[in-house]
Write an enzyme that holds these catalytic residues in place. Sequence first.
Site, mmCIF file in Angstrom:
data_model
loop_
_atom_site.group_PDB
_atom_site.id
_atom_site.type_symbol
_atom_site.label_atom_id
_atom_site.label_comp_id
_atom_site.label_asym_id
_atom_site.label_seq_id
_atom_site.Cartn_x
_atom_site.Cartn_y
_atom_site.Cartn_z
ATOM 1 N N ASP A 58 67.342 -25.291 94.148
ATOM 2 C CA ASP A 58 68.191 -26.229 94.880
ATOM 3 C C ASP A 58 67.427 -27.791 94.774
ATOM 4 O OD1 ASP A 58 70.617 -25.927 97.340
ATOM 5 O OD2 ASP A 58 69.646 -27.952 97.244
ATOM 6 N N VAL A 87 76.257 -20.158 100.653
ATOM 7 C CA VAL A 87 76.672 -19.016 99.428
ATOM 8 C C VAL A 87 75.462 -18.503 98.864
ATOM 9 C CG1 VAL A 87 78.135 -18.243 97.602
ATOM 10 C CG2 VAL A 87 78.903 -19.730 99.175
ATOM 11 N N GLY A 88 74.689 -19.451 98.067
ATOM 12 C CA GLY A 88 73.496 -19.080 97.390
ATOM 13 C C GLY A 88 72.421 -18.175 98.211
ATOM 14 N N ARG A 122 90.361 -26.767 96.689
ATOM 15 C CA ARG A 122 89.301 -26.719 96.006
ATOM 16 C C ARG A 122 89.329 -27.667 94.958
ATOM 17 N NH1 ARG A 122 91.434 -21.480 97.244
ATOM 18 N NH2 ARG A 122 89.896 -19.948 98.303
ATOM 19 N N GLY A 154 72.184 -23.090 99.472
ATOM 20 C CA GLY A 154 73.020 -23.312 100.516
ATOM 21 C C GLY A 154 73.709 -21.903 101.166
ATOM 22 N N HIS A 180 91.829 -18.957 91.192
ATOM 23 C CA HIS A 180 91.111 -18.828 92.569
ATOM 24 C C HIS A 180 91.806 -20.164 93.318
ATOM 25 C CE1 HIS A 180 88.950 -17.881 96.132
ATOM 26 N NE2 HIS A 180 87.916 -18.634 95.625
ATOM 27 N N ASP A 210 89.055 -12.404 96.598
ATOM 28 C CA ASP A 210 90.555 -12.583 97.028
ATOM 29 C C ASP A 210 91.256 -11.233 97.302
ATOM 30 O OD1 ASP A 210 90.410 -15.293 96.634
ATOM 31 O OD2 ASP A 210 91.084 -15.008 94.502
ATOM 32 N N ARG A 237 89.729 -9.996 100.770
ATOM 33 C CA ARG A 237 90.489 -10.558 101.853
ATOM 34 C C ARG A 237 91.925 -9.941 102.042
ATOM 35 N NH1 ARG A 237 88.905 -16.443 100.194
ATOM 36 N NH2 ARG A 237 86.976 -16.757 101.686
HETATM 37 N N1 APR Z 1 71.306 -28.763 91.574
HETATM 38 C C1 APR Z 1 70.951 -27.601 92.535
HETATM 39 N N2 APR Z 1 71.772 -27.529 93.696
HETATM 40 C C2 APR Z 1 72.347 -28.365 94.218
HETATM 41 C C3 APR Z 1 72.911 -29.347 93.239
HETATM 42 C C4 APR Z 1 72.161 -29.450 92.123
HETATM 43 N N3 APR Z 1 72.307 -30.404 91.160
HETATM 44 N N4 APR Z 1 73.731 -30.267 94.068
HETATM 45 C C5 APR Z 1 73.977 -29.810 95.153
HETATM 46 N N5 APR Z 1 73.144 -28.363 95.450
HETATM 47 C C6 APR Z 1 72.871 -27.686 96.466
HETATM 48 C C7 APR Z 1 72.770 -28.349 97.716
HETATM 49 O O1 APR Z 1 71.674 -29.023 98.004
HETATM 50 C C8 APR Z 1 73.419 -27.232 98.709
HETATM 51 O O2 APR Z 1 72.143 -26.806 99.109
HETATM 52 O O3 APR Z 1 74.055 -26.890 96.422
HETATM 53 C C9 APR Z 1 73.947 -26.279 97.941
HETATM 54 C C10 APR Z 1 75.417 -25.958 98.313
HETATM 55 O O4 APR Z 1 75.476 -25.216 99.453
HETATM 56 P P1 APR Z 1 76.328 -25.739 100.726
HETATM 57 O O5 APR Z 1 76.683 -26.992 100.837
HETATM 58 O O6 APR Z 1 75.866 -24.701 101.926
HETATM 59 O O7 APR Z 1 77.865 -25.031 100.172
HETATM 60 P P2 APR Z 1 78.258 -23.356 99.991
HETATM 61 O O8 APR Z 1 79.024 -23.053 101.047
HETATM 62 O O9 APR Z 1 76.918 -22.571 99.727
HETATM 63 O O10 APR Z 1 79.217 -23.133 98.793
HETATM 64 C C11 APR Z 1 78.526 -23.654 97.609
HETATM 65 O O11 APR Z 1 80.149 -22.461 96.412
HETATM 66 O O12 APR Z 1 82.048 -20.967 97.397
HETATM 67 C C12 APR Z 1 81.751 -22.241 96.761
HETATM 68 O O13 APR Z 1 83.493 -24.017 97.364
HETATM 69 C C13 APR Z 1 82.175 -23.671 97.347
HETATM 70 O O14 APR Z 1 81.748 -25.053 95.776
HETATM 71 C C14 APR Z 1 81.046 -24.425 96.796
HETATM 72 C C15 APR Z 1 79.986 -23.609 96.492
#
Ligand code: APR
Length: 308
Positions: free
Chosen positions: A32, A11-12, A87, A9, A174, A147, A150
């Site tokens: 993912d 962050v990743g 969170r 997503g 956090h 943190d 920021r």
């Molecule tokens: N296995 C692999 N990927 C998964 C799974 C799983 N079981 N469940 C969810 N995902 C994937 C989602 O499909 C999505 O692509 O994790 C990704 C999360 O991406 P975003 O929704 O864009 O969230 P993001 O902003 O990346 O944040 C991810 O990091 O900073 C923290 O609070 C934030 O907990 C959150 C995490």
Amino acid sequence: MKITIIGAGNVGATTAQRIIDNELANELVLVDIIEGIPQGKGLDMYESTPITGVDVKVIGTNGYEETANSDIVIITAGVARKPGMSREDLLNTNFGIVKEATLKSIEKSPNAIIIVVTNPLDVMAYTAWRISGFERHRVIGMAGVLDTARFRTFIAMELNVSVEDVYAFVLGGHGDDMVPLVRYTTVAGIPISELLPKEKIDQLVKRTREGGAEIVSYLKTGSAYYAPSAAIVEMVESIVKDKKRILPCSVLLQGEYGLNDVFVGVPVKLGRKGVEEIIELKLTDEEKQALHASASRVKSIIDSLKFD
Ligand code: APR
């Protein structure tokens, strides 16, 4: 060096791009659950490498086969915050996801260092440590670097100085009760208390505590990812290059700071083996109290989880 990122997503994927641009791995695997997303983003990133001139093989997948023998596994899988959510509101969903991601990753990469990013951060880092059965120096939560960044940004904005010259430390969980260490905060070596009045510093501390929520309130559909990914990469770089940087990270404490069996942010030395040292700062009574309050909040959430 092989690095796997679970969760492609915001962050990743941003983390992947930064790792590739900085050529911190020879091989990078994006995992993912959504079909096509890691494959598409991974290939797109791979296709950027002839232009940026780096040799990183990028693989996107919905399984864990391709992750085998990773040196570092970064867990970002999970749901992100929406406005009005804390969170902790993410707890139940992300607990299941982090358990699964940890189990499947360690089966293929039993010697990896795990960096946990999913929120609620300290609790999810504890989860990965507990589920993996890894030694504590191989499971690290990313929070303090973010943190601190920021806090440093807000100080630089206020004083109109380079962010590079602002040095700060943030301890604790956090969350809203994180503990920015004002005493250790300097601008080019000058204590911040000599540069700003107490009320202003208090305002910046408050803004830092609420820094994640500030971004969520703007984005509305998700949470921060540019600064979080930069923070992850600073940690990855210190491990990959064995730089032994001292960075605030969430780690399992076993007696340090008078705390036990809880993940919480403290300064650590990061090198090729992971956490190579936990630095114990001499805290004032007030700082110690704040750190303990933050840690006991993390611990009460950990105690509410069912691991078996
Ligand atoms: N296995 C692999 N990927 C998964 C799974 C799983 N079981 N469940 C969810 N995902 C994937 C989602 O499909 C999505 O692509 O994790 C990704 C999360 O991406 P975003 O929704 O864009 O969230 P993001 O902003 O990346 O944040 C991810 O990091 O900073 C923290 O609070 C934030 O907990 C959150 C995490």
